[in-house]
Design an enzyme around this catalytic site. Structure first.
Site: not given
Length: 488
Positions: A171, A258
């Site tokens: 989502h 990340y």
């Protein structure tokens, strides 16, 4: 219509309830069967009681069964949804705790980085067991909907090695779109037309239009910097927007781990994060949140059960993809969403074997991806770095090759920015030994790893992280919720 949906990991109580009520918002689906399965009988009975209460309150013919026998739950299923967290919070705590000893400070640790890679090692053998059962006892054309992280690795394994028709669902895109609509002053997110593409948790808004008008980088930067809340909570995302030219779907905390640039030193971490909520970069933030949520649910269960007696409000159907995909496949009402699938040419400048997240349309013929998308070069570069880590991680999980696992961790962007090769080798040994109960493919490697740890000269430190908070008690959570309610 009458068919069967199996939910694996249905003990994820709040999420299972959301999926269940979403699906029952489709009028044609009132006569279907939900088969719940989980390793925890306790959690299964709690969620079954809630779902039974919903069925009773809405006077539906829907059937709900619950069993710890996964194969029985999968028998005859047309759709299988996975929400599993292999190893639970016990293993997850090690995903955060052990890397901290080597200077690696994670906010979430469920996608890549040291924690996400080990999470994938725990998940993939179990995912392949799911796939074996699905192939053998589910409907012939069954579709596997994976909600479990690490999304790309789990989906990669299910498609490439499990040989099951699989789509990964998240989502993050929807939440990012809601933010953009808000800062641009839209009355509703429906005014925003967007194309997001990349890989899960590194997806990029490469085309934005508000009521048909293109939105450029400068306008979007100005809108975020002027926002009284997001200008504080999303400092890192705004900085990436300025440098890359496009906005990332992922939260400040997720995105920070990340990339190799923002969490490499403690002073840099505190510069870029915000402590108003876990999702904005707090050390081990999602672990704390998950622990508090579990404790809260266990304590406040009677209130959750009572709330289940209310009628389903179709106007409150969530934007989670699952119910909309099922509706499109079964009724031919077309649905557009962003889905995790094997690339196969959808994104021109990412590897063909990668699991990408990109726009697609669903109808009775299946999920049809919009092909020929090219990412901005900087976005492609960061995605490729993660894809290379994911590929090695999947192959290591399949083969049980601990040396390949160490190479995967070594090549992770944040790990490589913080740790030396010697530290990585020892850290992986320590994590594999600590999590041996959930890593059957590494059983042969555990004795040697334990021996290396006993003679290692690599120094570690006991460190809570740059921005750690303690788990709050039930009393503290009650007081906070009461204060928020009083404040309006």
């Amino acid at each position: 219509m009458s068919f069967k949906i199996a939910i694996i990991g249905a003990g994820s109580v709040g999420f299972t309830k959301k999926l269940f009520t979403d699906i029952l918002c489709v009028p044609e689906f009132k006569d279907i069967e939900f088969a719940l399965t989980d390793v925890s009988e306790h959690n299964l009975q709690m969620i079954k009681a809630i779902l039974d209460r919903i069925v009773e309150a809405n006077r539906l013919p829907t059937r709900v069964t619950a069993t710890t026998d996964r194969r029985k739950a999968l028998e005859g299923a047309r759709y299988v949804i996975s929400c599993v967290r292999v190893g639970g919070l016990e293993a997850y705590a090690d995903d955060i705790r052990i890397p901290l000893k080597y200077g690696i400070d994670q906010c979430v640790g469920d996608t890549i980085c040291a924690g996400g890679i080990l999470y994938g090692q725990r998940n993939i053998p179990v995912i392949l067991d799911f796939c074996k059962d699905i192939r053998e006892v589910a409907e012939t054309n069954v579709k596997f909907l994976n909600y479990a992280n690490p999304m790309a690795m789990n989906t990669w394994a299910a498609i490439e090695y499990g040989k099951v028709d699989t789509v990964g669902l998240c989502h993050g895109v929807q939440h990012g779109a809601e933010q953009i609509a808000e800062v641009l002053g839209a009355k509703s997110v429906k005014e925003l037309d967007y194309v997001c593409s990349g890989i899960n948790h590194q997806t990029w808004f490469i085309d934005l239009r508000l009521n048909g008008r293109p939105i450029g980088k400068d306008e979007l930067v100005a809108a975020f910097e002027a926002h009284p809340v997001y200008s504080r909570q999303e400092k890192l995302r705004i900085d990436v927007l300025k440098r890359f030219g496009v906005y990332s779907t992922e939260s400040n905390g997720h995105l920070s781990e990340y990339l190799p640039w923002y969490r490499k030193r403690p002073d840099e971490i505190t510069r870029w994060i915000d402590m108003s909520d876990w999702i904005h970069g707090e050390t081990g933030g999602y672990l704390r949140y998950s622990t508090e949520t579990r404790n809260w649910f266990e304590t406040e269960y009677p209130q959750f059960l009572e709330a289940a007696s209310k009628p389903i409000d179709r106007e409150k159907r969530s934007n989670e993809h699952a119910s909309h995909i099922l509706e499109a496949l079964e009724t031919n009402r077309i649905y557009r969403g962003h889905f995790n699938v094997k690339n196969n040419g959808v994104i021109t400048n990412l590897p063909q074997d990668a699991i990408i997240e990109s726009p697609g349309f669903v109808d009775r013929f299946g999920i049809n991806m919009a092909a020929g998308i090219t990412l901005p070069e900087a976005c492609a570069a960061t995605c490729i770095a993660s894809i290379n880590v994911q590929r090695m991680s999947v192959h290591a999980a399949i083969s049980g090759d601990i040396d390949l696992l160490k190479l995967a961790v070594l090549h992770d962007p944040l790990v490589g920015a913080v740790s030396t090769p010697e530290e990585v080798w020892q850290m992986v040994d320590e994590m594999v030994v600590a999590q041996a109960a959930w890593l059957p493919q590494y059983a042969h490697a555990v004795p040697a790893a334990r021996e290396r740890l006993s003679t290692s000269q690599v120094k570690t430190r006991e460190w809570a992280g740059a921005a750690r908070r303690s788990v709050r008690s039930i009393e503290e959570l009650r007081a906070e919720k009461a204060a928020l309610k009083q404040a309006g």
